[in-house]
Write an enzyme that holds these catalytic residues in place. Structure first.
Site, PDB file in Angstrom:
ATOM      1  N   ASP A 210       0.874  -1.164   0.000  1.00  0.00           N
ATOM      2  CA  ASP A 210       0.000   0.000   0.000  1.00  0.00           C
ATOM      3  C   ASP A 210       0.917   1.222   0.000  1.00  0.00           C
ATOM      4  O   ASP A 210       2.128   1.104   0.237  1.00  0.00           O
ATOM      5  CB  ASP A 210      -0.894  -0.042   1.244  1.00  0.00           C
ATOM      6  CG  ASP A 210      -1.801   1.166   1.354  1.00  0.00           C
ATOM      7  OD1 ASP A 210      -2.372   1.576   0.327  1.00  0.00           O
ATOM      8  OD2 ASP A 210      -1.914   1.717   2.463  1.00  0.00           O
TER       9      ASP A 210
ATOM     10  N   ASP B 223       0.095   5.169   1.185  1.00  0.00           N
ATOM     11  CA  ASP B 223       0.004   6.015   2.377  1.00  0.00           C
ATOM     12  C   ASP B 223      -0.061   5.162   3.640  1.00  0.00           C
ATOM     13  O   ASP B 223      -0.906   4.280   3.763  1.00  0.00           O
ATOM     14  CB  ASP B 223      -1.246   6.902   2.308  1.00  0.00           C
ATOM     15  CG  ASP B 223      -1.211   7.862   1.137  1.00  0.00           C
ATOM     16  OD1 ASP B 223      -0.292   8.682   1.084  1.00  0.00           O
ATOM     17  OD2 ASP B 223      -2.101   7.770   0.264  1.00  0.00           O
TER      18      ASP B 223
END
Length: 238
Positions: free
Chosen positions: A16, A18
């Site tokens: 992922d 952020d």
């Protein structure tokens, strides 16, 4: 030899963005509080915004203005937030560099040293993700970037992870997915991947990541590298 029979080769490592690769909380805090100040509303404490960063722009609007997606003004506020965020990234490119979490550069270097591709599967729109990766000089190093623009159903649906595997020509069962939100772990598990929960990311106090049932929980990025080393860069059979 017997130990190796209980493991399988890793094909790729996916992240992922952020809260997993990047600590972008300060960007969200700056943009959201700038909007609130412009609207003559009280700014929000940084820890409250930080805890909601992984939920994206929709969560920012709900947090700041108390609006749900069905509210008439919701999408206007969200579009405004995205415009401000894009401008902030552009301004940032001229003045500073986004922050990789401590330990991430070493982790990426180690992955590359083992001749493994790594990539990013994010719910961040492509027009916001790409400039940050360019600035960090990660665009050419990352083997794949999948954003919501590329799929019909974003995480927690596994479609984006399967698309990443298709583009990498690898098996989902031989991939690792690392994220800091329950939807990341749900998507990874549904895709058939080995999952790692990034406990150092943007996790609200109300969440218990141990309930996500990830295959491994990493307090810091260094722990991910330690886990890979401990497993001889192979995946234990589930």
């Amino acid at each position: 030899m017997d130990e190796l029979l209980d493991t399988t080769d890793i094909n790729a490592v996916l992240f992922d963005l952020d809260g997993t690769l990047l600590d972008t909380a300060d960007d969200f805090i700056h943009v959201l509080n700038a909007m609130l100040a412009e609207d003559n509303r009280p700014v929000l404490p940084s820890p409250i915004i930080r805890a909601n960063v992984s939920n994206g722009s929709r969560a920012m609007v709900t947090l700041a203005y108390g609006l749900t997606e069905s509210a008439p003004d919701f999408h206007a506020y969200r579009n405004r937030f995205l415009e401000y965020y894009a401008q902030h990234i552009e301004d940032q490119q001229r003045s500073s560099t986004p922050s990789l979490y401590t330990g991430i550069p070493e982790l990426l270097t180690a992955i590359e040293a083992h001749n493994l591709p790594w990539g990013i599967v994010t719910n961040k729109p492509r027009d916001l993700a790409e400039p940050i990766l360019e600035q960090l000089q990660l665009s050419r190093r990352s083997s794949v970037l999948v954003c919501p623009d590329d799929v019909r159903r974003s995480k927690p649906d596994p479609e984006s992870l399967w698309l990443a595997c298709e583009q990498l020509d690898c098996e989902a069962s031989r991939c690792i997915y690392i994220g800091d939100h329950k939807r990341d772990i749900d998507a990874g598990r549904s895709a058939g991947m080995t999952t790692i929960a990034a406990l150092y990311g943007f996790i609200p106090d109300t969440d218990n990541p141990l309930d996500w049932e990830a295959d491994y929980n990493a307090e810091q990025p260094d722990n991910i590298l330690e886990w890979l080393d401990d497993n001889r860069w192979r995946l234990p059979h589930q």
